[in-house]
Design a protein around this motif. Structure first.
Motif, PDB file in Angstrom:
ATOM      1  N   MET A  77      41.357  -8.277  37.549  1.00 34.80           N
ATOM      2  CA  MET A  77      40.080  -8.673  38.133  1.00 34.80           C
ATOM      3  C   MET A  77      39.230  -9.433  37.125  1.00 34.80           C
ATOM      4  O   MET A  77      39.267  -9.153  35.948  1.00 34.80           O
ATOM      5  N   MET A  78      38.490 -10.393  37.636  1.00 32.83           N
ATOM      6  CA  MET A  78      37.709 -11.267  36.765  1.00 32.83           C
ATOM      7  C   MET A  78      36.206 -11.107  37.043  1.00 32.83           C
ATOM      8  O   MET A  78      35.782 -11.146  38.196  1.00 32.83           O
ATOM      9  N   ILE A  79      35.443 -10.907  35.970  1.00 31.84           N
ATOM     10  CA  ILE A  79      33.977 -10.892  36.080  1.00 31.84           C
ATOM     11  C   ILE A  79      33.463 -11.981  35.145  1.00 31.84           C
ATOM     12  O   ILE A  79      33.878 -12.037  33.981  1.00 31.84           O
ATOM     13  N   THR A  80      32.595 -12.848  35.624  1.00 28.19           N
ATOM     14  CA  THR A  80      32.066 -13.884  34.733  1.00 28.19           C
ATOM     15  C   THR A  80      30.571 -13.658  34.481  1.00 28.19           C
ATOM     16  O   THR A  80      29.850 -13.205  35.371  1.00 28.19           O
ATOM     17  N   ILE A  81      30.177 -13.961  33.256  1.00 24.20           N
ATOM     18  CA  ILE A  81      28.751 -13.875  32.895  1.00 24.20           C
ATOM     19  C   ILE A  81      28.374 -15.187  32.204  1.00 24.20           C
ATOM     20  O   ILE A  81      28.884 -15.492  31.118  1.00 24.20           O
ATOM     21  N   ASP A  82      27.534 -15.956  32.853  1.00 23.43           N
ATOM     22  CA  ASP A  82      27.079 -17.217  32.263  1.00 23.43           C
ATOM     23  C   ASP A  82      25.583 -17.165  32.001  1.00 23.43           C
ATOM     24  O   ASP A  82      24.878 -16.294  32.533  1.00 23.43           O
ATOM     25  N   GLY A  83      25.124 -18.120  31.222  1.00 23.21           N
ATOM     26  CA  GLY A  83      23.686 -18.202  30.953  1.00 23.21           C
ATOM     27  C   GLY A  83      23.436 -18.974  29.670  1.00 23.21           C
ATOM     28  O   GLY A  83      24.372 -19.307  28.940  1.00 23.21           O
ATOM     29  N   PRO A  84      22.156 -19.275  29.392  1.00 24.34           N
ATOM     30  CA  PRO A  84      21.821 -20.073  28.217  1.00 24.34           C
ATOM     31  C   PRO A  84      21.963 -19.302  26.900  1.00 24.34           C
ATOM     32  O   PRO A  84      22.146 -18.088  26.902  1.00 24.34           O
ATOM     33  N   SER A  85      21.829 -20.038  25.805  1.00 22.45           N
ATOM     34  CA  SER A  85      21.930 -19.458  24.462  1.00 22.45           C
ATOM     35  C   SER A  85      20.912 -18.344  24.264  1.00 22.45           C
ATOM     36  O   SER A  85      19.753 -18.485  24.663  1.00 22.45           O
ATOM     37  N   GLY A  86      21.359 -17.288  23.636  1.00 20.21           N
ATOM     38  CA  GLY A  86      20.433 -16.243  23.204  1.00 20.21           C
ATOM     39  C   GLY A  86      19.940 -15.332  24.317  1.00 20.21           C
ATOM     40  O   GLY A  86      18.985 -14.584  24.124  1.00 20.21           O
ATOM     41  N   ALA A  98      36.494 -16.000  40.516  1.00 17.93           N
ATOM     42  CA  ALA A  98      36.178 -14.673  39.956  1.00 17.93           C
ATOM     43  C   ALA A  98      35.566 -13.778  41.031  1.00 17.93           C
ATOM     44  O   ALA A  98      34.803 -14.245  41.883  1.00 17.93           O
ATOM     45  N   LYS A  99      35.909 -12.502  40.936  1.00 20.09           N
ATOM     46  CA  LYS A  99      35.435 -11.554  41.966  1.00 20.09           C
ATOM     47  C   LYS A  99      33.914 -11.367  41.881  1.00 20.09           C
ATOM     48  O   LYS A  99      33.217 -11.307  42.876  1.00 20.09           O
ATOM     49  N   TYR A 100      33.416 -11.243  40.658  1.00 18.25           N
ATOM     50  CA  TYR A 100      31.969 -11.067  40.474  1.00 18.25           C
ATOM     51  C   TYR A 100      31.470 -12.103  39.467  1.00 18.25           C
ATOM     52  O   TYR A 100      32.089 -12.291  38.415  1.00 18.25           O
ATOM     53  N   VAL A 125      22.902  -3.941  31.833  1.00 17.42           N
ATOM     54  CA  VAL A 125      24.261  -3.378  31.950  1.00 17.42           C
ATOM     55  C   VAL A 125      24.344  -2.510  33.210  1.00 17.42           C
ATOM     56  O   VAL A 125      25.287  -2.626  34.003  1.00 17.42           O
ATOM     57  N   GLU A 126      23.340  -1.668  33.413  1.00 16.43           N
ATOM     58  CA  GLU A 126      23.370  -0.754  34.572  1.00 16.43           C
ATOM     59  C   GLU A 126      23.318  -1.519  35.896  1.00 16.43           C
ATOM     60  O   GLU A 126      23.978  -1.158  36.860  1.00 16.43           O
ATOM     61  N   LYS A 127      22.548  -2.585  35.900  1.00 15.12           N
ATOM     62  CA  LYS A 127      22.441  -3.413  37.110  1.00 15.12           C
ATOM     63  C   LYS A 127      23.823  -3.994  37.467  1.00 15.12           C
ATOM     64  O   LYS A 127      24.256  -3.939  38.617  1.00 15.12           O
ATOM     65  N   ILE A 128      24.492  -4.527  36.453  1.00 10.26           N
ATOM     66  CA  ILE A 128      25.819  -5.123  36.704  1.00 10.26           C
ATOM     67  C   ILE A 128      26.811  -4.028  37.101  1.00 10.26           C
ATOM     68  O   ILE A 128      27.577  -4.190  38.061  1.00 10.26           O
ATOM     69  N   GLN A 129      26.761  -2.901  36.389  1.00 14.24           N
ATOM     70  CA  GLN A 129      27.677  -1.788  36.710  1.00 14.24           C
ATOM     71  C   GLN A 129      27.500  -1.337  38.158  1.00 14.24           C
ATOM     72  O   GLN A 129      28.461  -1.046  38.848  1.00 14.24           O
ATOM     73  N   SER A 130      26.232  -1.301  38.618  1.00 12.38           N
ATOM     74  CA  SER A 130      25.986  -0.809  39.980  1.00 12.38           C
ATOM     75  C   SER A 130      26.578  -1.770  41.015  1.00 12.38           C
ATOM     76  O   SER A 130      26.956  -1.365  42.103  1.00 12.38           O
ATOM     77  N   ILE A 131      26.685  -3.042  40.655  1.00 14.02           N
ATOM     78  CA  ILE A 131      27.243  -4.023  41.602  1.00 14.02           C
ATOM     79  C   ILE A 131      28.780  -3.993  41.609  1.00 14.02           C
ATOM     80  O   ILE A 131      29.409  -4.092  42.655  1.00 14.02           O
ATOM     81  N   VAL A 132      29.378  -3.815  40.426  1.00  7.18           N
ATOM     82  CA  VAL A 132      30.857  -3.889  40.355  1.00  7.18           C
ATOM     83  C   VAL A 132      31.522  -2.515  40.508  1.00  7.18           C
ATOM     84  O   VAL A 132      32.748  -2.432  40.549  1.00  7.18           O
ATOM     85  N   LYS A 133      30.728  -1.445  40.604  1.00  5.85           N
ATOM     86  CA  LYS A 133      31.281  -0.095  40.442  1.00  5.85           C
ATOM     87  C   LYS A 133      32.399   0.261  41.442  1.00  5.85           C
ATOM     88  O   LYS A 133      33.303   1.011  41.091  1.00  5.85           O
ATOM     89  N   ASP A 134      32.347  -0.276  42.642  1.00  2.00           N
ATOM     90  CA  ASP A 134      33.364   0.116  43.620  1.00  2.00           C
ATOM     91  C   ASP A 134      34.727  -0.472  43.318  1.00  2.00           C
ATOM     92  O   ASP A 134      35.740   0.009  43.812  1.00  2.00           O
ATOM     93  N   ASP A 135      34.765  -1.526  42.519  1.00  4.03           N
ATOM     94  CA  ASP A 135      36.034  -2.191  42.237  1.00  4.03           C
ATOM     95  C   ASP A 135      36.583  -1.926  40.855  1.00  4.03           C
ATOM     96  O   ASP A 135      37.775  -2.001  40.627  1.00  4.03           O
ATOM     97  N   ALA A 136      35.675  -1.673  39.908  1.00 12.41           N
ATOM     98  CA  ALA A 136      36.123  -1.640  38.516  1.00 12.41           C
ATOM     99  C   ALA A 136      36.549  -0.230  38.100  1.00 12.41           C
ATOM    100  O   ALA A 136      36.227   0.726  38.726  1.00 12.41           O
TER     101      ALA A 136
END
Ligand code: DC
Length: 221
Positions: free
Chosen positions: A1-10, A137-139, A210-221
């Motif tokens: 399974m693939m999770i991607t996290i993008d965003g600007p520097s820093g 990616a799944k998430y 971290v908790e916000k992301i975990q709550s979204i992916v929790k059923d799959d991961a």
């Protein structure tokens, strides 16, 4: 399974992606480290970002980037050289965003990134993970915060690591310059994928993100 996290520097992508990878038992792909490693390798060979594409192509044939997990850290190797620390200087940050506008560079790194994650569970972090490299990616998450907040966090982080006072205005200037390069380039500019969850981290702690992301992916991961 693939999770991607993008965003600007820093914005804290690296810290958050590492914690999530650890807690979910996923591998972690630091795509920015690959742009940095490529920039360092090119620089050592006297190749500039706006020079000849033919020379660049030849050089990239000899570029092999590897990640090696060691205790708590992930080491980065270019061929046989450990470049983990050398790629973290501000000179290399600037060079990496200059090389990142080059189509040949992006094509080569995209293939390397896809090869690395093949058939494994990964959290991939960078600028174009959800938009271009892993569009299926799944998430997908996109982290954001104002340049001022990111500069402040970066200055505090550098102070903690290096133990010296950091000129926050200089950090802010560098962040603004890199944002401009990353967001306005013609190829794979930084922007959230249409199906990404956008998280503004300005008022959130690392733990809360971290908790916000975990709550979204929790059923799959
Ligand atoms: O995340 P970082 O600061 O280590 O990334 C270094 C540079 O690499 C950044 O300025 C833009 C570029 N980059 C990119 O264009 N695409 C990625 N997926 C990751 C990084």
């Amino acid at each position: 399974m693939m999770i991607t996290i993008d965003g600007p520097s820093g914005v804290g992508k690296g810290t958050i992606a590492k914690i999530l990878a650890e807690s979910l038992g996923f591998n972690y792909l630091d795509s920015g480290a690959m742009y940095r490693a490529l920039a360092l390798f090119a620089d050592l060979h006297g190749i500039t970002a706006n020079g000849s594409d033919e020379k660049l192509k030849k050089l990239l044939i000899d570029l092999h980037i590897r990640f090696v997990d060691e205790d708590e850290t992930q080491k980065v190797f270019v061929n046989t050289d450990d470049v983990t620390d050398d790629i973290r200087t501000s000179e290399i940050s600037t060079l990496a965003s200059q090389f990142a506008v080059n189509q040949i560079v992006r094509g080569v790194l995209k293939e390397m990134q896809r090869r690395i994650v093949k058939n494994k569970s990964y959290i991939a972090e960078g600028r174009d993970m959800g938009t271009y490299v892993f569009p299926d990616a799944k998430y997908k998450f996109y982290l954001d915060a104002s340049p001022e907040i990111r500069a402040n966090r970066r200055a505090l982080q550098l102070k903690e690591i290096l133990g010296v006072n950091i000129n926050e205005q200089k950090v802010l200037k560098e962040i603004n310059e890199r944002d401009t390069l990353d967001m306005t380039r013609n190829i794979c500019p930084l922007h959230p994928a249409d199906d990404a969850v956008i998280i503004n981290t300005s008022t959130l702690s690392i733990k809360e993100v971290v908790e916000k992301i975990q709550s979204i992916v929790k059923d799959d991961a």
